[in-house]
Design a protein around this motif. Structure first.
Motif, PDB file in Angstrom:
ATOM      1  N   ILE A  37       0.844  -1.201   0.000  1.00 54.86           N
ATOM      2  CA  ILE A  37       0.000   0.000   0.000  1.00 54.86           C
ATOM      3  C   ILE A  37       0.873   1.244   0.000  1.00 54.86           C
ATOM      4  O   ILE A  37       0.618   2.208  -0.710  1.00 54.86           O
ATOM      5  CB  ILE A  37      -0.922  -0.005   1.232  1.00 54.86           C
ATOM      6  N   ARG A  38       1.938   1.202   0.793  1.00 56.06           N
ATOM      7  CA  ARG A  38       2.802   2.377   0.860  1.00 56.06           C
ATOM      8  C   ARG A  38       3.639   2.517  -0.396  1.00 56.06           C
ATOM      9  O   ARG A  38       4.060   3.626  -0.763  1.00 56.06           O
ATOM     10  CB  ARG A  38       3.716   2.288   2.082  1.00 56.06           C
ATOM     11  N   ALA A  39       3.907   1.396  -1.067  1.00 51.20           N
ATOM     12  CA  ALA A  39       4.773   1.442  -2.243  1.00 51.20           C
ATOM     13  C   ALA A  39       4.043   1.950  -3.478  1.00 51.20           C
ATOM     14  O   ALA A  39       4.645   2.552  -4.356  1.00 51.20           O
ATOM     15  CB  ALA A  39       5.340   0.047  -2.521  1.00 51.20           C
ATOM     16  N   SER A  40       2.704   1.709  -3.545  1.00 50.10           N
ATOM     17  CA  SER A  40       2.049   1.926  -4.836  1.00 50.10           C
ATOM     18  C   SER A  40       2.100   3.365  -5.347  1.00 50.10           C
ATOM     19  O   SER A  40       2.351   3.551  -6.542  1.00 50.10           O
ATOM     20  CB  SER A  40       0.625   1.378  -4.813  1.00 50.10           C
ATOM     21  N   PRO A  41       1.889   4.399  -4.530  1.00 52.60           N
ATOM     22  CA  PRO A  41       1.977   5.734  -5.143  1.00 52.60           C
ATOM     23  C   PRO A  41       3.390   6.079  -5.595  1.00 52.60           C
ATOM     24  O   PRO A  41       3.554   6.880  -6.513  1.00 52.60           O
ATOM     25  CB  PRO A  41       1.510   6.680  -4.030  1.00 52.60           C
ATOM     26  N   LEU A  42       4.399   5.455  -4.967  1.00 54.64           N
ATOM     27  CA  LEU A  42       5.778   5.825  -5.284  1.00 54.64           C
ATOM     28  C   LEU A  42       6.164   5.412  -6.699  1.00 54.64           C
ATOM     29  O   LEU A  42       6.921   6.091  -7.375  1.00 54.64           O
ATOM     30  CB  LEU A  42       6.734   5.186  -4.274  1.00 54.64           C
ATOM     31  N   MET A  43       5.632   4.258  -7.155  1.00 55.38           N
ATOM     32  CA  MET A  43       5.984   3.816  -8.506  1.00 55.38           C
ATOM     33  C   MET A  43       5.556   4.854  -9.533  1.00 55.38           C
ATOM     34  O   MET A  43       6.290   5.170 -10.463  1.00 55.38           O
ATOM     35  CB  MET A  43       5.292   2.492  -8.814  1.00 55.38           C
ATOM     36  N   LEU A  44       4.338   5.365  -9.362  1.00 56.37           N
ATOM     37  CA  LEU A  44       3.831   6.331 -10.337  1.00 56.37           C
ATOM     38  C   LEU A  44       4.569   7.664 -10.231  1.00 56.37           C
ATOM     39  O   LEU A  44       4.947   8.244 -11.253  1.00 56.37           O
ATOM     40  CB  LEU A  44       2.327   6.535 -10.130  1.00 56.37           C
ATOM     41  N   THR A  45       4.795   8.138  -9.006  1.00 50.04           N
ATOM     42  CA  THR A  45       5.450   9.445  -8.918  1.00 50.04           C
ATOM     43  C   THR A  45       6.907   9.343  -9.366  1.00 50.04           C
ATOM     44  O   THR A  45       7.445  10.301  -9.911  1.00 50.04           O
ATOM     45  CB  THR A  45       5.394  10.019  -7.490  1.00 50.04           C
ATOM     46  N   ALA A  46       7.541   8.182  -9.151  1.00 48.48           N
ATOM     47  CA  ALA A  46       8.941   8.059  -9.541  1.00 48.48           C
ATOM     48  C   ALA A  46       9.106   8.196 -11.052  1.00 48.48           C
ATOM     49  O   ALA A  46      10.110   8.724 -11.532  1.00 48.48           O
ATOM     50  CB  ALA A  46       9.501   6.722  -9.064  1.00 48.48           C
ATOM     51  N   LEU A  47       8.111   7.733 -11.806  1.00 49.75           N
ATOM     52  CA  LEU A  47       8.214   7.818 -13.275  1.00 49.75           C
ATOM     53  C   LEU A  47       8.305   9.262 -13.739  1.00 49.75           C
ATOM     54  O   LEU A  47       8.873   9.547 -14.790  1.00 49.75           O
ATOM     55  CB  LEU A  47       7.002   7.140 -13.922  1.00 49.75           C
ATOM     56  N   CYS A  48       7.759  10.183 -12.945  1.00 49.36           N
ATOM     57  CA  CYS A  48       7.788  11.595 -13.323  1.00 49.36           C
ATOM     58  C   CYS A  48       9.221  12.118 -13.364  1.00 49.36           C
ATOM     59  O   CYS A  48       9.523  13.042 -14.096  1.00 49.36           O
ATOM     60  CB  CYS A  48       6.948  12.400 -12.340  1.00 49.36           C
ATOM     61  N   THR A  49      10.102  11.526 -12.560  1.00 48.50           N
ATOM     62  CA  THR A  49      11.511  11.901 -12.620  1.00 48.50           C
ATOM     63  C   THR A  49      12.273  11.009 -13.594  1.00 48.50           C
ATOM     64  O   THR A  49      13.140  11.473 -14.324  1.00 48.50           O
ATOM     65  CB  THR A  49      12.147  11.787 -11.218  1.00 48.50           C
ATOM     66  N   ALA A  50      11.908   9.719 -13.608  1.00 47.23           N
ATOM     67  CA  ALA A  50      12.693   8.748 -14.360  1.00 47.23           C
ATOM     68  C   ALA A  50      12.594   8.959 -15.868  1.00 47.23           C
ATOM     69  O   ALA A  50      13.596   8.877 -16.573  1.00 47.23           O
ATOM     70  CB  ALA A  50      12.243   7.337 -13.999  1.00 47.23           C
ATOM     71  N   LEU A  51      11.401   9.227 -16.383  1.00 45.84           N
ATOM     72  CA  LEU A  51      11.269   9.356 -17.840  1.00 45.84           C
ATOM     73  C   LEU A  51      12.042  10.563 -18.368  1.00 45.84           C
ATOM     74  O   LEU A  51      12.867  10.417 -19.266  1.00 45.84           O
ATOM     75  CB  LEU A  51       9.790   9.413 -18.238  1.00 45.84           C
ATOM     76  N   PRO A  52      11.821  11.768 -17.821  1.00 48.03           N
ATOM     77  CA  PRO A  52      12.608  12.901 -18.321  1.00 48.03           C
ATOM     78  C   PRO A  52      14.112  12.715 -18.088  1.00 48.03           C
ATOM     79  O   PRO A  52      14.915  13.271 -18.836  1.00 48.03           O
ATOM     80  CB  PRO A  52      12.073  14.088 -17.518  1.00 48.03           C
ATOM     81  N   SER A  89       1.563  14.753   0.770  1.00 46.73           N
ATOM     82  CA  SER A  89       2.158  13.960   1.843  1.00 46.73           C
ATOM     83  C   SER A  89       3.466  13.337   1.382  1.00 46.73           C
ATOM     84  O   SER A  89       3.761  12.203   1.703  1.00 46.73           O
ATOM     85  CB  SER A  89       1.172  12.917   2.345  1.00 46.73           C
ATOM     86  N   ASN A  90       4.215  14.098   0.606  1.00 51.12           N
ATOM     87  CA  ASN A  90       5.590  13.714   0.263  1.00 51.12           C
ATOM     88  C   ASN A  90       5.730  12.520  -0.658  1.00 51.12           C
ATOM     89  O   ASN A  90       6.826  12.010  -0.824  1.00 51.12           O
ATOM     90  CB  ASN A  90       6.417  13.444   1.521  1.00 51.12           C
ATOM     91  N   TYR A  91       4.626  12.036  -1.256  1.00 49.08           N
ATOM     92  CA  TYR A  91       4.780  10.943  -2.212  1.00 49.08           C
ATOM     93  C   TYR A  91       5.640  11.387  -3.385  1.00 49.08           C
ATOM     94  O   TYR A  91       6.411  10.616  -3.929  1.00 49.08           O
ATOM     95  CB  TYR A  91       3.417  10.486  -2.727  1.00 49.08           C
ATOM     96  N   GLY A  92       5.498  12.657  -3.767  1.00 48.23           N
ATOM     97  CA  GLY A  92       6.268  13.173  -4.898  1.00 48.23           C
ATOM     98  C   GLY A  92       7.751  13.191  -4.603  1.00 48.23           C
ATOM     99  O   GLY A  92       8.563  12.716  -5.402  1.00 48.23           O
ATOM    100  N   TYR A  93       8.106  13.699  -3.424  1.00 47.26           N
ATOM    101  CA  TYR A  93       9.529  13.784  -3.104  1.00 47.26           C
ATOM    102  C   TYR A  93      10.122  12.391  -2.902  1.00 47.26           C
ATOM    103  O   TYR A  93      11.256  12.123  -3.294  1.00 47.26           O
ATOM    104  CB  TYR A  93       9.736  14.679  -1.884  1.00 47.26           C
ATOM    105  N   ALA A  94       9.349  11.495  -2.290  1.00 44.67           N
ATOM    106  CA  ALA A  94       9.833  10.124  -2.132  1.00 44.67           C
ATOM    107  C   ALA A  94      10.048   9.485  -3.503  1.00 44.67           C
ATOM    108  O   ALA A  94      10.969   8.691  -3.687  1.00 44.67           O
ATOM    109  CB  ALA A  94       8.850   9.307  -1.311  1.00 44.67           C
ATOM    110  N   GLY A  95       9.210   9.865  -4.462  1.00 42.67           N
ATOM    111  CA  GLY A  95       9.351   9.332  -5.816  1.00 42.67           C
ATOM    112  C   GLY A  95      10.676   9.735  -6.456  1.00 42.67           C
ATOM    113  O   GLY A  95      11.290   8.948  -7.185  1.00 42.67           O
ATOM    114  N   ILE A  96      11.138  10.956  -6.179  1.00 37.27           N
ATOM    115  CA  ILE A  96      12.439  11.403  -6.717  1.00 37.27           C
ATOM    116  C   ILE A  96      13.529  10.467  -6.212  1.00 37.27           C
ATOM    117  O   ILE A  96      14.397  10.016  -6.957  1.00 37.27           O
ATOM    118  CB  ILE A  96      12.743  12.843  -6.253  1.00 37.27           C
TER     119      ILE A  96
END
Lengths: 361, 395
Positions: free
Chosen positions: A62-77, A275-282
Motif C-alpha cells: 500500500i505504501r509502495a504503490s503511489p511511489l511507482m507512479l510518482t517516480a516515473l515523473c523523474t525517471a522518464l525525463p 504527503s511527500n509521495y512526490g519527493y519520495a518518488g524522486i
C-alpha cells in the motif's frame, strides 16, 4: 566471452545494490546500538513489520504503490537528461483535475465511466503541468529543476486556494476540503486484500515505461537526445517534440497517482494530498538509476522501510525520526554503491584480465 | 580456448561463493523471521490470557515534543500509562494518509490494542471510520467534534474540550497587560475551532478594556514556521504588544515574540520555558485528567459499545478538559485577581462568554441583546465569523 558478459553484468546489477542494503543494515545496527536498542531485535522487527506476514506485505505494498507512479515523473525525463522534481506538483494537479471531474460528473454517469474520466483528466492535467516545464526548458532555456520545483509550490497553493474557497464543502468541518466524490466512483481494492488498484496501475506503468524507453524507436530517440543533444539534433531528431512528449508522459504518471489517491484513499481533496509521495518518488527514481523495472523493487523496499517505522517506535522506544535515519542510510549506501559499477574485479570479464596478465608478464 | 575454460572455472567458484553467501543471508533472514513469529504468538498469548491488562494505542500527527498539540496529547498518554494494567503504545509523525490506517491496524493486530486514540483531526474521515467498521471490538476515541449518533459505528467516540474558555481567561490577562490595546493572533485556518479561540480571546480582553482590538493573521497551514515567524514580526512592527496563536506548534510564535521583547500567551501546552520573561499565561489542554479517568473506566470493564462510556465527551475549565498555564513573572496582581475571578465565574456558569449583543466585525448581529450562547451550544461548533474588535476576515 560474449556468452559470459550479460550474466556477469546482471550479477553485478543485483549484487552491488544488495551489498549496499546489507551495509546500510550494518550501519543502522550500530546506530540502534548507540540509541540503546538491540540491533538484532530491531532487524527482526523491521522484517516482521515489513515482510513478515501477508498483512505486513499488504502494508508495504500500500505504501509502495503511489511511489511507482510518482517516480516515473523523474525517471522518464531523466532519460532525456532532464532533472525534473515537480512530482509533488503534478500529483496535486492530477488530484485536483480528478476531483473536479468526479464532482462535476457526479452521478450522471455510471461509476466506472466517472472513474475513467477522472483518470483521463488527471493524466492530461499532470502531463500538461510537467510539459510546461519541458517547454520552458526547450524554448526559453529555463532550468527545468528549479522551475519544476517552484511549480510544486504553485500547484499546492492553487489547491489550497480552491479547497478553502470555491470548492469548499461547508459540511466538512475538520479541515477545508472539497465535497466527497460519489461512492460509485470510488476505486475499490484488489479482491481479498486491502491494497487498492493503484498498485496495479503503478506496476503496469513501470512496465510500459520500460518497454517504451528500451524497446521502441521513440525511446531510442529519447535516450540518444539524453546522451548527446547536439548529436541528436544533427541526426535530425525532433528534440523539442521529444522533450515535450517525454515530460508529458512523466507528468501524467504523477497525475494518475493523484487521481488514485483521491479515488481510492481520500475521496475528497484537501491538504492531506500533499504527503511527500512526490519527493519520495524522486528518491526512488535516483536509487533505481531511472530504470522503471528496478523502480518497482525500490518502491517496495521503501514501502517496507516506511511500514516498519511504527514498530521501531512501539517496540523499541526509538524516536519517530529513526525510520527516516534508516531510509537515509539505505539510500546513501545505494547511491554511493553506484560508483562501484565496473570497478570490482569479480564482475569483470575474465579474458580481459587474463590478457592483462599476459601483457604484464 | 583453454584460457576461456579456465576463466569459466574461476567464475564458477565465485558463483558458488556467491550462492553460499546468499543462502547464508536467506537462512539468517528466515531465522530472524522465525524469532519474530514466535515472539508474536508469545505476546498474543499473554495478552489473551490476562484479562486485567489492556493495550491502548496513541497516534500523533507530529513529533511528541513539539511544544504544542501533540505534546499535550503525549503528556496525557503518559499520565494514562500510570493507571495500573494499562500499557500504552505510541506512534508519532503519522501522516493523514493510508499510513495512519496501517499504523492503527498494526497496533491492533501486532500489539493487541483494544482502544485507540488517533489524535489528529484529519484521521477521522475516512480512516477511523473504516477501521472501526472492520474491528468492532476495538474502541476508537477521536479528539474533535465529529461524532454523529446513528451515523457512525458505536465503537467510535469523540472527546474535546471547550478550550475557548481558557482562551477567554488568557484574554482577560491580555486585556490587563496590553499598553497599546492591540493584540495579535496567529491562526492556522479559518475553521470553527480556531475562530472560537480568536473570538473568545478578544471577548476576554474586551471585558477588561472595551477598546482592545485583535489583529488576526491566517497562515493557511497547521505547521508553517516561516509564515508564523513573519506574521509575529509584522505584528510586533505594527505596535502589537501581546501575541497568541492557534497553530500545531506555538514554539516559533512564542520564541519570536520573546525575541522582539513583547508579551506572549501560549496554546496547547505550557511554553513558558521558551519565553521566560514575556510569557503571560496560556490556554492548555488538560488531557492528563481525561485520559486517566478513561483509563480507569477501561480497567473497570466499561466500553463505548455497551454504552458505559458516552460517545461524546465535552467539557471546559470546570470539567478539567483544559486549564491555563501558571501566570508568568510579568503578570500584574490586578490581572491575576481578575483572571482568577473570571475562572471562578466561568466554572460556575455565572459568565457566558458569548453573551449578547454580539456583532461580527462586518456588522451582522449574531447574538441578540439579552441572550447568550452557552459554551456547549452546537451553533458555536459552526462558527464562521469574527466578532467586532477583531481585524481580519475569514475568507
Amino acid at each position: 566471452m560474449l556468452a559470459n558478459q550479460p550474466w556477469r553484468r546482471s550479477l553485478e546489477a543485483v549484487a552491488i545494490p544488495a551489498g549496499a542494503v546489507l551495509l546500510a543494515l550494518l550501519i543502522f545496527g550500530v546506530f540502534c546500538a548507540l540509541a540503546g536498542a538491540n540491533p538484532f531485535q530491531v532487524y527482526a522487527s523491521i522484517y516482521k513489520a515489513a515482510f513478515g506476514s501477508w498483512s505486513a506485505w499488504q502494508n508495504t505494498l500500500i505504501r509502495a504503490s503511489p511511489l511507482m507512479l510518482t517516480a516515473l515523473c523523474t525517471a522518464l525525463p531523466a532519460r532525456l537528461g532532464l532533472v525534473i522534481i515537480g512530482n509533488e506538483g503534478a500529483l496535486v494537479v492530477g488530484a485536483l483535475a480528478a476531483t473536479l471531474t468526479g464532482l462535476s460528473l457526479g452521478a450522471s454517469l455510471p461509476g466506472p465511466m466517472v472513474l475513467l474520466a477522472m483518470g483521463i483528466t488527471s493524466l492530461v492535467a499532470g502531463g500538461l503541468w510537467i510539459m510546461a516545464v519541458g517547454a520552458l526548458r526547450h524554448y526559453r532555456g529555463v532550468n527545468e529543476t528549479i522551475s519544476s520545483l517552484l511549480m510544486n509550490y504553485i500547484a499546492i497553493a492553487l489547491m489550497n486556494h480552491l479547497v478553502q474557497g470555491p470548492l469548499r464543502d461547508p459540511g466538512f468541518v475538520s479541515k477545508p476540503s472539497s465535497a466527497e466524490i460519489v461512492e460509485a466512483a470510488w476505486l475499490s481494492t484488489i479482491p481479498s486484500t486491502r491494497i487498492h488498484y493503484g498498485l496495479i496501475y503503478g506496476v503496469i506503468a513501470c512496465f510500459l515505461a520500460y518497454f517504451l524507453i528500451q524497446r521502441t524507436t521513440f525511446g531510442f530517440a529519447a535516450r540518444t537526445a539524453g546522451g548527446n543533444i547536439r548529436a541528436a539534433r544533427i541526426a535530425g531528431l525532433p528534440v523539442g517534440k521529444l522533450t515535450l512528449a517525454v515530460c508529458f508522459l512523466g507528468g501524467s504518471c504523477a497525475g494518475l497517482a493523484g487521481m488514485v489517491e483521491i479515488a481510492a484513499v481520500q475521496r475528497r481533496l484537501n491538504e492531506s494530498i500533499v504527503s511527500n509521495y512526490g519527493y519520495a518518488g524522486i528518491l526512488v527514481s535516483f536509487v533505481s538509476r531511472h530504470n522503471p523495472l528496478a523502480m518497482i523493487v525500490v518502491s517496495i523496499l521503501l514501502g517496507g522501510i516506511l511500514a516498519s517505522g511504527g514498530i521501531l517506535q512501539r517496540s523499541h522506544d526509538l524516536p519517530d525520526a529513526t525510520v527516516l535515519v534508516f531510509q537515509g542510510i539505505v539510500f546513501l549506501c545505494v547511491l554511493f554503491s553506484d560508483s562501484l559499477y565496473g570497478r570490482l574485479a569479480i564482475f569483470q570479464d575474465r579474458p580481459a584480465r587474463a590478457s592483462g596478465t599476459v601483457a604484464s608478464a | 580456448m583453454s584460457d576461456r575454460s579456465r576463466s569459466f572455472y574461476f567464475s564458477r567458484r565465485q558463483v558458488v561463493r556467491g550462492l553460499l553467501a546468499t543462502s547464508a543471508f536467506g537462512l539468517t533472514a528466515k531465522f530472524s523471521s522465525g524469532c519474530a513469529q514466535s515472539s508474536t504468538t508469545g505476546e498474543a498469548g499473554a495478552e489473551g490470557g490476562a484479562v486485567d491488562e489492556m493495550v491502548v494505542g496513541f497516534l500523533y500527527v507530529g513529533p511528541k515534543d513539539d511544544f504544542g498539540y501533540n505534546q499535550a496529547h503525549a503528556e496525557g498518554a503518559a499520565a494514562m500509562a500510570n493507571v495500573p494494567g494499562i500499557k500504552i503504545v505510541e506512534e508519532a509523525s503519522v501522516p493523514e494518509t493510508t499510513a495512519v490506517a496501517e499504523a492503527m491496524r498494526s497496533m491492533i493486530e501486532i500489539d493487541g490494542a483494544k482502544a485507540l486514540f488517533p489524535t489528529s483531526f484529519g484521521y477521522f474521515d475516512p480512516y477511523i471510520l473504516e477501521l472501526a467498521a472492520e474491528f468492532p471490538d476495538v474502541q476508537f476515541f477521536h479528539a474533535g467534534g465529529l461524532y454523529q449518533d446513528g451515523v457512525h459505528p458505536t465503537n467510535v467516540g469523540s472527546y474535546f474540550g471547550f478550550i475557548d474558555e481558557a482562551q477567554y481567561i488568557a484574554g482577560v490577562v491580555a486585556g490587563h497587560m496590553s499598553e497599546s490595546g492591540k493584540l495579535g493572533f496567529v491562526a492556522a485556518k479559518p475553521i470553527p475551532q480556531v475562530l472560537r479561540n480568536i473570538n473568545s480571546f478578544t471577548l476576554g480582553a474586551r471585558s477588561i478594556n472595551p477598546a482592545v482590538t485583535t489583529q488576526v493573521i491566517f497562515t493557511g497551514d497547521w505547521a508553517a514556521p516561516v509564515k508564523e515567524a513573519e506574521a509575529t514580526n509584522s505584528m510586533a512592527d505594527q505596535g502589537i504588544d501581546i501575541i497568541t496563536c492557534h497553530v500545531d506548534s506555538p514554539k516559533v510564535v512564542i520564541e519570536t515574540a520573546e525575541k522582539r521583547g513583547i508579551f506572549s500567551s501560549g496554546y496547547h501546552a505550557n511554553q513558558s520555558s521558551l519565553a521566560p520573561e514575556g510569557y503571560l499565561t496560556g490556554a492548555e489542554w488538560d488531557w492528563s485528567s481525561i485520559y486517566t479517568s478513561l483509563g480507569e473506566q477501561f480497567m473497570a470493564g466499561k466500553t463505548l459499545m455497551n454504552g458505559d462510556i458516552p460517545h461524546i465527551l465535552r467539557g471546559g475549565l470546570a470539567d478539567k478538559f483544559c486549564k491555563i498555564s501558571p501566570y508568568g513573572p510579568a503578570v500584574s496582581d490586578a490581572a491575576k485577581t481578575d483572571a482568577d475571578a473570571a475562572i471562578a465565574a466561568v466554572e460556575s456558569g455565572q459568565v457566558t462568554i458569548y453573551e449578547g449583543p454580539l456583532k461580527t466585525n462586518d456588522g451582522k448581529e449574531v447574538v441578540p441583546s439579552g441572550k447568550g450562547l452557552p459554551i456547549d451550544d452546537v451553533e458555536l461548533e459552526k462558527m464562521d465569523y469574527l466578532i467586532e474588535g477583531v481585524n481580519g476576515s475569514v475568507s
